[in-house]
Design a protein around this motif. Structure first.
Motif, PDB file in Angstrom:
ATOM      1  N   PHE A 166       0.895  -1.165   0.000  1.00 22.13           N
ATOM      2  CA  PHE A 166       0.000   0.000   0.000  1.00 22.13           C
ATOM      3  C   PHE A 166       0.928   1.207   0.000  1.00 22.13           C
ATOM      4  N   ASN A 192       4.348   1.068   1.805  1.00 21.69           N
ATOM      5  CA  ASN A 192       4.279   0.046   2.848  1.00 21.69           C
ATOM      6  C   ASN A 192       4.133  -1.350   2.228  1.00 21.69           C
ATOM      7  N   VAL A 251       3.324  -4.812   2.507  1.00 24.73           N
ATOM      8  CA  VAL A 251       2.566  -5.537   3.531  1.00 24.73           C
ATOM      9  C   VAL A 251       2.722  -7.054   3.384  1.00 24.73           C
ATOM     10  N   SER A 287       0.996 -11.480  14.756  1.00 25.14           N
ATOM     11  CA  SER A 287       0.546 -10.293  15.484  1.00 25.14           C
ATOM     12  C   SER A 287      -0.192  -9.315  14.581  1.00 25.14           C
ATOM     13  N   SER A 288      -0.798  -8.344  15.217  1.00 23.21           N
ATOM     14  CA  SER A 288      -1.600  -7.351  14.518  1.00 23.21           C
ATOM     15  C   SER A 288      -0.732  -6.607  13.502  1.00 23.21           C
ATOM     16  N   GLY A 302      -0.187  -8.760   8.240  1.00 24.14           N
ATOM     17  CA  GLY A 302      -0.616  -8.956   6.850  1.00 24.14           C
ATOM     18  C   GLY A 302      -1.604 -10.091   6.638  1.00 24.14           C
ATOM     19  N   GLU A 327      -8.365  -7.344  -2.861  1.00 24.57           N
ATOM     20  CA  GLU A 327      -7.169  -6.547  -3.100  1.00 24.57           C
ATOM     21  C   GLU A 327      -6.421  -7.183  -4.264  1.00 24.57           C
ATOM     22  N   HIS A 349      -6.733 -15.875  16.428  1.00 26.89           N
ATOM     23  CA  HIS A 349      -5.911 -15.660  17.621  1.00 26.89           C
ATOM     24  C   HIS A 349      -6.163 -16.755  18.645  1.00 26.89           C
TER      25      HIS A 349
HETATM   26  N1  LIG Z   1      -6.518  -0.610   2.488  1.00 30.03           N
HETATM   27  C1  LIG Z   1      -5.342  -0.352   3.067  1.00 30.03           C
HETATM   28  N2  LIG Z   1      -4.658   0.788   2.787  1.00 30.03           N
HETATM   29  C2  LIG Z   1      -3.470   1.029   3.353  1.00 30.03           C
HETATM   30  N3  LIG Z   1      -2.850   0.215   4.223  1.00 30.03           N
HETATM   31  C3  LIG Z   1      -3.475  -0.921   4.548  1.00 30.03           C
HETATM   32  C4  LIG Z   1      -4.750  -1.273   3.995  1.00 30.03           C
HETATM   33  N4  LIG Z   1      -5.122  -2.477   4.501  1.00 30.03           N
HETATM   34  C5  LIG Z   1      -4.135  -2.850   5.339  1.00 30.03           C
HETATM   35  N5  LIG Z   1      -3.146  -1.939   5.361  1.00 30.03           N
HETATM   36  C6  LIG Z   1      -1.898  -2.047   6.148  1.00 30.03           C
HETATM   37  O1  LIG Z   1      -1.339  -3.317   5.921  1.00 30.03           O
HETATM   38  C7  LIG Z   1      -0.732  -3.844   7.090  1.00 30.03           C
HETATM   39  C8  LIG Z   1      -1.279  -5.217   7.362  1.00 30.03           C
HETATM   40  O2  LIG Z   1      -2.645  -5.115   7.703  1.00 30.03           O
HETATM   41  P1  LIG Z   1      -3.583  -6.372   7.897  1.00 30.03           P
HETATM   42  O3  LIG Z   1      -4.938  -5.871   8.152  1.00 30.03           O
HETATM   43  O4  LIG Z   1      -3.394  -7.311   6.771  1.00 30.03           O
HETATM   44  O5  LIG Z   1      -2.954  -7.027   9.223  1.00 30.03           O
HETATM   45  P2  LIG Z   1      -3.505  -8.214  10.122  1.00 30.03           P
HETATM   46  O6  LIG Z   1      -2.374  -9.191  10.262  1.00 30.03           O
HETATM   47  O7  LIG Z   1      -4.771  -8.726   9.580  1.00 30.03           O
HETATM   48  O8  LIG Z   1      -3.748  -7.494  11.530  1.00 30.03           O
HETATM   49  P3  LIG Z   1      -4.881  -7.768  12.665  1.00 30.03           P
HETATM   50  O9  LIG Z   1      -4.404  -8.961  13.453  1.00 30.03           O
HETATM   51  O10 LIG Z   1      -4.860  -6.524  13.488  1.00 30.03           O
HETATM   52  O11 LIG Z   1      -6.180  -7.969  11.985  1.00 30.03           O
HETATM   53  C9  LIG Z   1      -0.986  -2.823   8.188  1.00 30.03           C
HETATM   54  O12 LIG Z   1       0.176  -2.031   8.295  1.00 30.03           O
HETATM   55  C10 LIG Z   1      -2.142  -2.004   7.641  1.00 30.03           C
HETATM   56  O13 LIG Z   1      -2.087  -0.686   8.121  1.00 30.03           O
END
Ligand SMILES: Nc1ncnc2c1ncn2[C@@H]1O[C@H](COP(=O)(O)OP(=O)(O)OP(=O)(O)O)[C@@H](O)[C@H]1O
Ligand SMILES: [Mg+2]
Length: 269
Positions: free
Chosen positions: A13, A16, A18, A37-38, A41, A53, A219
């Motif tokens: 993104f 970033n 991801v 962890s949060s 990705g 996506e 989780h």
């Molecule tokens: N639509 C978007 N636009 C910009 N950045 C995004 C978008 N979706 C996700 N991100 C970024 O991508 C990264 C991964 O996000 P993602 O939601 O995939 O994590 P996750 O592992 O599912 O986290 P969680 O456990 O909190 O759900 C984060 O830094 C998030 O800010």
């Protein structure tokens, strides 16, 4: 041949990055749990599989059919994407039921649209040739699915009159109604009170015995260890560790996996 092959998926993104070259495969009937962890990705990965996506690079193949190839990608029609999306069913954290429709309507709506489209283009849907017959098949199937998630008696209820756990079970039946090759869950219990978590996890466990191929982002480490054939631990957009539950949860090798698991109260060794 694996049912699902994910090869070198990369998704950014802006600046970033991801997902950094994610690759894995899944066999028919296998359950993959993704932990991490949060922000690591996990959701983005599921969204890439479901065409919510678009990755910048990589390849996604289901049953030998290439659904996405970053090297040859050109803009596709919405109808094409919808068709590809059907390989995956998606159950979100927040249920996303249609509040204005009864439980049974929530389940039959998408298959009915699919039947209309398919009858128009091919003249046939699940072996029948008229919409009326298709509707009947769809209804029969929906009732079987409601039984499977233990909610037959709620068929005419509206979502607002169901508990969170019940709503999530309807969402599971709804995803199954389109008969996907792979059912994906994104933290299916994290919006639920602890006492409702078990009923949803039990339904997912039940699906495993009926041979569904599933990817579960969760989780619930104990659940992942119990139900998964394979675990992927993600950290900062890479697969830091993968293997059987015995390997990844009971005997992690990567210091990041160890640190992540140590946050959970139980001792998994
Ligand atoms: N639509 C978007 N636009 C910009 N950045 C995004 C978008 N979706 C996700 N991100 C970024 O991508 C990264 C991964 O996000 P993602 O939601 O995939 O994590 P996750 O592992 O599912 O986290 P969680 O456990 O909190 O759900 C984060 O830094 C998030 O800010
Ligand atoms: Mg997420």
């Amino acid at each position: 041949m694996s049912m699902l092959n994910v090869d070198n998926i990369q998704k950014s993104f802006g600046k970033n990055e991801v997902l950094k070259n994610i690759s894995f495969s899944l066999e028919k009937g296998e359950v993959l749990a993704i932990i991490g962890s949060s922000g690591s990705g996990k959701t983005t990965l599921l969204r890439c599989l479901n065409f919510l996506e678009r990755p910048q690079k990589g390849k996604i193949t289901v049953n030998g059919e290439v659904l996405f190839d970053g090297d040859t990608y050109s803009k596709q029609k919405e109808s094409e994407i919808r068709k590809k999306r059907l390989h995956f069913g998606m159950v979100f954290q927040s249920f996303n039921l249609f509040p204005q429709y009864k439980v049974i309507e929530n389940i039959v709506l998408a298959p009915q649209l699919q039947a209309k489209e398919q009858l128009k283009s091919t003249g046939e849907y699940m072996g029948v040739k008229t919409y009326k017959e298709a509707q009947q098949k769809i209804m029969e199937n929906a009732l079987v699915l409601l039984e499977k998630v233990g909610l037959s008696e709620k068929k005419d209820a509206y979502p607002c009159n169901l508990s969170g756990g019940q709503q999530q079970r309807v969402a599971i039946a709804r995803a199954l109604a389109l008969n996907p090759d792979i059912l994906c869950f994104d933290e299916p219990t994290s919006a639920l009170d602890p006492e409702l978590t078990g009923e949803v996890l039990n339904v997912i466990k039940g699906l495993k015995t009926s041979d569904s191929t599933m990817i579960v982002v969760t989780h619930e480490i104990e659940f992942a260890r119990d139900v998964a054939d394979k675990i992927i631990f993600m950290a900062d957009g890479v697969i830091a560790e993968e293997g059987t539950p015995q390997q990844v949860i009971n005997n992690p090798q990567n210091p990041r996996t160890k640190a992540f698991l140590s946050r959970f109260k139980q001792n998994f060794s």
